[in-house]
Design a protein around this motif. Structure first.
Motif, short mmCIF file in Angstrom:
data_model
loop_
_atom_site.label_atom_id
_atom_site.label_comp_id
_atom_site.label_asym_id
_atom_site.label_seq_id
_atom_site.Cartn_x
_atom_site.Cartn_y
_atom_site.Cartn_z
N ASP A 38 0.83 -1.20 0.00
CA ASP A 38 0.00 0.00 0.00
C ASP A 38 0.87 1.25 0.00
O ASP A 38 1.93 1.27 0.64
CB ASP A 38 -0.90 -0.01 1.24
N PRO A 39 0.45 2.30 -0.70
CA PRO A 39 1.24 3.55 -0.70
C PRO A 39 1.42 4.15 0.69
O PRO A 39 2.44 4.76 0.97
CB PRO A 39 0.41 4.49 -1.59
N ASP A 40 0.43 3.98 1.56
CA ASP A 40 0.55 4.49 2.93
C ASP A 40 0.58 3.31 3.92
O ASP A 40 -0.16 3.26 4.89
CB ASP A 40 -0.55 5.48 3.26
N ALA A 41 1.46 2.36 3.63
CA ALA A 41 1.54 1.10 4.37
C ALA A 41 1.76 1.29 5.87
O ALA A 41 1.13 0.60 6.68
CB ALA A 41 2.65 0.23 3.79
N GLY A 42 2.63 2.20 6.25
CA GLY A 42 2.95 2.38 7.67
C GLY A 42 1.73 2.67 8.53
O GLY A 42 1.56 2.08 9.60
N VAL A 43 0.88 3.55 8.05
CA VAL A 43 -0.32 3.92 8.80
C VAL A 43 -1.22 2.71 9.00
O VAL A 43 -1.70 2.43 10.10
CB VAL A 43 -1.08 5.05 8.07
N GLY A 106 -13.59 2.27 1.08
CA GLY A 106 -14.59 1.37 1.66
C GLY A 106 -13.94 0.20 2.39
O GLY A 106 -14.39 -0.19 3.48
N ARG A 107 -12.89 -0.34 1.82
CA ARG A 107 -12.17 -1.43 2.49
C ARG A 107 -11.47 -0.92 3.74
O ARG A 107 -11.46 -1.59 4.78
CB ARG A 107 -11.18 -2.08 1.52
N GLU A 108 -10.89 0.28 3.65
CA GLU A 108 -10.25 0.87 4.83
C GLU A 108 -11.29 1.15 5.92
O GLU A 108 -11.05 0.87 7.10
CB GLU A 108 -9.53 2.16 4.44
N PHE A 109 -12.43 1.69 5.53
CA PHE A 109 -13.53 1.95 6.45
C PHE A 109 -13.95 0.67 7.16
O PHE A 109 -14.06 0.63 8.39
CB PHE A 109 -14.71 2.55 5.66
N PRO A 163 -6.90 -1.58 -7.34
CA PRO A 163 -5.54 -1.18 -7.74
C PRO A 163 -4.58 -2.35 -7.53
O PRO A 163 -4.82 -3.24 -6.72
CB PRO A 163 -5.20 -0.02 -6.81
N SER A 164 -3.48 -2.35 -8.26
CA SER A 164 -2.56 -3.48 -8.23
C SER A 164 -2.00 -3.76 -6.84
O SER A 164 -1.77 -4.91 -6.49
CB SER A 164 -1.42 -3.26 -9.22
N HIS A 165 -1.79 -2.72 -6.03
CA HIS A 165 -1.25 -2.97 -4.70
C HIS A 165 -2.21 -3.74 -3.81
O HIS A 165 -1.81 -4.33 -2.82
CB HIS A 165 -0.78 -1.67 -4.02
#
Length: 170
Positions: A38-43, A106-109, A163-165
């Motif tokens: 993920d682009p913001d993997a750390g969070v 939506g998945r993050e939510f 997305p691909s990630h």
């Protein structure tokens, strides 16, 4: 005779509670791992890693939920998660999104909502023996993310627009 039955029932509920926490720990560890691309993997790794650790501690010692450190960490995570869930939920609502798993927000939510609900269920679970309602709810909640993940993994057409990630970690 009745007391032996109650002790046996209490033991079964306690073991079931610990097993649910073990499986939620495994799920949150898996969710942590798939964030690696993920682009913001750390969070997001922290967002899932903290509940994984807290569930692991409950698996080892259910009374840990009564310690100040466990409660403060859980409360902080729930507070931050509620703020992010509120923002993501508002954004999804404002955009009229109906298929939430097709959108990353939506998945993050959904993931953060799951961590929040689970940690709230765990709060004070070590204070007294867990009851049938809590364990029944825990079993239902524990089964859901595994079934949903398996369903999306089997039905690749559901993830074709992701997305691909989101497709390459597992």
């Amino acid at each position: 005779m009745g007391e032996v039955c109650r002790d046996s029932r209490s033991r079964v509920l306690s073991v079931s509670w610990r097993v649910c926490n073990l499986f939620m720990c495994l799920f949150f560890c898996l969710a942590t791992y798939v964030q690696i691309n993920d682009p913001d993997a750390g969070v997001w790794m922290v967002g899932y890693g903290v509940p994984a650790l807290l569930c692991a501690l409950i698996t080892l010692n259910p009374h840990v939920t009564e310690t100040l450190v466990w409660r403060r960490v859980a409360d902080l995570h729930v507070m931050v998660s509620c703020a992010v869930v509120s923002m993501l939920g508002w954004r999804l609502h404002a955009e009229g999104v109906t298929e939430i798993f097709q959108r990353e927000e939506g998945r993050e939510f959904s993931g953060l909502l799951l961590t929040t609900v689970w940690l709230l269920m765990c709060r004070h679970s070590g204070r007294s023996p867990v009851g049938t309602l809590r364990v029944s709810t825990a079993v239902a909640i524990t089964v859901f993310p595994f079934v949903a993940w398996l369903y999306y993994y089997i039905n690749r057409e559901l993830t074709s627009n992701w997305p691909s990630h989101c497709k390459t970690a597992i």
